[in-house]
Design a protein around this motif. Structure first.
Motif, PDB file in Angstrom:
ATOM      1  N   VAL A 280       0.741  -1.289  -0.081  1.00  0.00           N
ATOM      2  CA  VAL A 280      -0.260   0.107   0.194  1.00  0.00           C
ATOM      3  C   VAL A 280       0.754   1.220   0.017  1.00  0.00           C
ATOM      4  N   LYS A 281       2.028   1.155   0.799  1.00  0.00           N
ATOM      5  CA  LYS A 281       2.924   2.412   0.921  1.00  0.00           C
ATOM      6  C   LYS A 281       3.406   2.662  -0.297  1.00  0.00           C
ATOM      7  N   GLU A 282       3.869   1.481  -1.425  1.00  0.00           N
ATOM      8  CA  GLU A 282       4.593   1.758  -2.317  1.00  0.00           C
ATOM      9  C   GLU A 282       3.486   2.214  -3.694  1.00  0.00           C
ATOM     10  N   ALA A 287      -4.359   5.182  -6.376  1.00  0.00           N
ATOM     11  CA  ALA A 287      -4.220   3.577  -6.706  1.00  0.00           C
ATOM     12  C   ALA A 287      -5.476   3.258  -5.857  1.00  0.00           C
ATOM     13  N   THR A 288      -6.216   1.997  -6.307  1.00  0.00           N
ATOM     14  CA  THR A 288      -7.255   1.520  -5.631  1.00  0.00           C
ATOM     15  C   THR A 288      -6.581   0.041  -5.211  1.00  0.00           C
ATOM     16  N   ILE A 289      -6.621  -0.090  -3.991  1.00  0.00           N
ATOM     17  CA  ILE A 289      -6.144  -1.470  -3.612  1.00  0.00           C
ATOM     18  C   ILE A 289      -7.030  -2.077  -2.560  1.00  0.00           C
ATOM     19  N   VAL A 290      -7.304  -3.241  -3.049  1.00  0.00           N
ATOM     20  CA  VAL A 290      -8.338  -4.350  -2.328  1.00  0.00           C
ATOM     21  C   VAL A 290      -7.551  -5.227  -1.735  1.00  0.00           C
ATOM     22  N   ILE A 291      -7.833  -5.482  -0.340  1.00  0.00           N
ATOM     23  CA  ILE A 291      -6.887  -6.169   0.460  1.00  0.00           C
ATOM     24  C   ILE A 291      -7.787  -7.457   1.097  1.00  0.00           C
ATOM     25  N   TYR A 305      -3.409   5.989   4.643  1.00  0.00           N
ATOM     26  CA  TYR A 305      -3.156   6.571   3.229  1.00  0.00           C
ATOM     27  C   TYR A 305      -4.313   6.970   2.695  1.00  0.00           C
ATOM     28  N   PRO A 306      -4.899   8.214   2.777  1.00  0.00           N
ATOM     29  CA  PRO A 306      -6.114   8.605   2.314  1.00  0.00           C
ATOM     30  C   PRO A 306      -6.130   9.337   1.073  1.00  0.00           C
ATOM     31  N   ASP A 307      -4.781   9.445   0.354  1.00  0.00           N
ATOM     32  CA  ASP A 307      -4.712   9.518  -1.054  1.00  0.00           C
ATOM     33  C   ASP A 307      -5.068   8.236  -1.863  1.00  0.00           C
ATOM     34  N   ARG A 308      -5.006   7.123  -1.244  1.00  0.00           N
ATOM     35  CA  ARG A 308      -5.325   5.749  -2.156  1.00  0.00           C
ATOM     36  C   ARG A 308      -6.519   5.295  -1.398  1.00  0.00           C
ATOM     37  N   ARG A 309      -7.187   4.618  -2.614  1.00  0.00           N
ATOM     38  CA  ARG A 309      -8.581   3.992  -2.195  1.00  0.00           C
ATOM     39  C   ARG A 309      -8.016   2.473  -1.534  1.00  0.00           C
ATOM     40  N   VAL A 310      -8.039   2.522  -0.289  1.00  0.00           N
ATOM     41  CA  VAL A 310      -7.900   1.011   0.311  1.00  0.00           C
ATOM     42  C   VAL A 310      -9.176   0.613   0.687  1.00  0.00           C
ATOM     43  N   LEU A 311      -9.495  -0.865   0.131  1.00  0.00           N
ATOM     44  CA  LEU A 311     -10.865  -1.252   0.402  1.00  0.00           C
ATOM     45  C   LEU A 311     -10.556  -3.073   0.909  1.00  0.00           C
ATOM     46  N   ASP A 312     -11.568  -3.283   1.472  1.00  0.00           N
ATOM     47  CA  ASP A 312     -11.562  -4.728   2.192  1.00  0.00           C
ATOM     48  C   ASP A 312     -12.143  -5.699   1.160  1.00  0.00           C
ATOM     49  N   LEU A 313     -11.635  -6.763   1.101  1.00  0.00           N
ATOM     50  CA  LEU A 313     -12.062  -7.949   0.011  1.00  0.00           C
ATOM     51  C   LEU A 313     -13.321  -8.473   0.703  1.00  0.00           C
TER      52      LEU A 313
END
Ligand code: 13P
Ligand code: SF4
Length: 364
Positions: A280-282, A287-291, A305-313
């Motif tokens: 996520v850091k990199e 970016a949208t990252i689903v975890i 990381y509010p400037d990335r869209r981090v979502l749960d799977l």
């Protein structure tokens, strides 16, 4: 936000909703830390609630934290994680150090799936059909100390999700086969990374004679995988990945290797909690990252990381990790070296340490 947020050493994320009683508890925790200074170190696993991570001195995956535990000079180590992690820290600690866990009942259901007696029985059964001299036992960190000792005394080692590949290579360079317990999914995912074929591994069902296998299949196999799993990670299904791909075609999907091989195969990447944090850091802003891992880590990364869209799977919480609360942490800090101290009997400690030291010496 309240004044103390900016002072929390672990970088407590802005915007995390804190109940007012926790605000006071965190103030009190910080005051205890101030009083104990270099006598105390608080280690916090990535799955801890953000408020616990925020007051920790170090956050990390289970491998990072075991290294920190082995290196720290602090007299009192307080481990905010589950029991096997604190126990590993106690095995690695110096005799004058104490390791405490805020809740002794914070266990791990996967670790409970392999008991020493069952593993010893399996080893004896295996000895009837294959040479145990060429069988290297490898135990996942998520296990009780007695199993680490079992491996240490039989030329094996411990691994975590961040070094399983190196550990398996190590094992296969020293023997013909690996007996790995208790996580069959991490075992299978590591076998896939090694390029082993499905016929190269068998699953050992501890309830069935010879683990439910034919002798010839065991003789042929390179890996024997204990039939254990983490219910937090097997909750993630192929359908979750397909739905995420449809909803967010641009997204990257990253999962923990305790997920099934089918889920890992459809993800863009998989790795330890430390790997996921770095992923996520990199990622570039936007970016949208689903975890696919424990929800507290996903929520924390979304806040950090509010400037990335981090979502749960999918929503999946580890109830044992969640047992560690600010109130329980404070109770421990009020009695350093006294309550909930982890003790490992001498002989177990010695052999378990051998297996942990072999892991710490692995080259990635
Ligand atoms: P990590 O070693 O990736 O931190 O994982 C520990 C764990 O318990 C995952 O469920
Ligand atoms: Fe154990 Fe799974 Fe919780 Fe990790 S997430 S501590 S493997 S139950």
């Amino acid at each position: 936000m309240k004044a103390h947020r900016g002072r929390l050493p672990g970088g407590f994320p802005e915007g995390w909703p804190l109940p007012p009683e926790d605000e006071e508890l965190l103030e009190a925790i910080l005051a205890r830390k101030q009083a104990l200074r270099h006598e105390l170190v608080i280690l916090a696993h990535h799955y801890q609630r953000p408020e616990i991570v925020g007051v920790g001195d170090y956050r990390g995956d289970s491998f990072d934290l075991s290294r920190k535990a082995a290196a720290t000079k602090a007299r009192h180590i307080v481990f905010c994680g589950v029991h096997f992690m604190a126990e590993s820290a106690a095995i690695l600690a110096q005799p004058h150090q104490t390791v405490q866990i805020p809740d002794l009942h914070a266990g791990c259901l996967m670790a409970d799936m392999a008991a020493l007696e069952a593993v010893e029985t399996a080893w004896e059964e295996l000895a009837e059909v294959t040479s145990t001299a060429a069988l290297i036992p490898i135990v996942y960190m998520n296990s009780e100390a007695a199993l680490k000792a079992f491996c240490g005394s039989r030329g094996g080692l411990v691994c975590t999700s961040s070094n399983a590949l190196a550990a398996f290579r190590w094992g296969l360079s020293r023997g013909e086969k690996i007996f790995f317990f208790p996580d069959r999914h991490l075992g299978r995912n590591t076998a896939n990374r090694l390029g082993l074929a499905p016929a190269d591994h068998v699953v050992w069902d501890p309830e069935a004679p010879l683990g439910g296998n034919r002798p010839e299949d065991i003789r042929r196999a390179r890996l024997i995988l204990w039939d254990g799993h983490c219910h937090v990670h097997t909750r993630f299904q192929v359908d979750h990945i397909l739905a995420a791909r449809e909803a967010y075609p641009e997204a990257k999907i990253v999962v923990h290797p305790e997920c099934t091989a089918e889920v890992v195969a459809l993800a863009d990447a998989s790795g330890s909690t430390g790997f996921i944090v770095n992923y996520v850091k990199e990622a570039p802003p936007g970016a949208t990252i689903v975890i696919g891992t424990e929800i507290n880590l996903v929520h924390r990364l979304a806040l950090e990381y509010p400037d990335r869209r981090v979502l749960d799977l999918a929503y999946s919480l580890c109830p044992n990790m969640f047992k560690i609360s600010p109130a329980k942490l404070l109770a421990i800090l009020e009695h350093p070296g006294e309550h909930n101290v982890i003790a490992v009997p001498g002989e177990v400690q010695e052999n378990a340490r051998l297996a942990l030291d072999r892991m710490l010496a692995l080259r990635p």
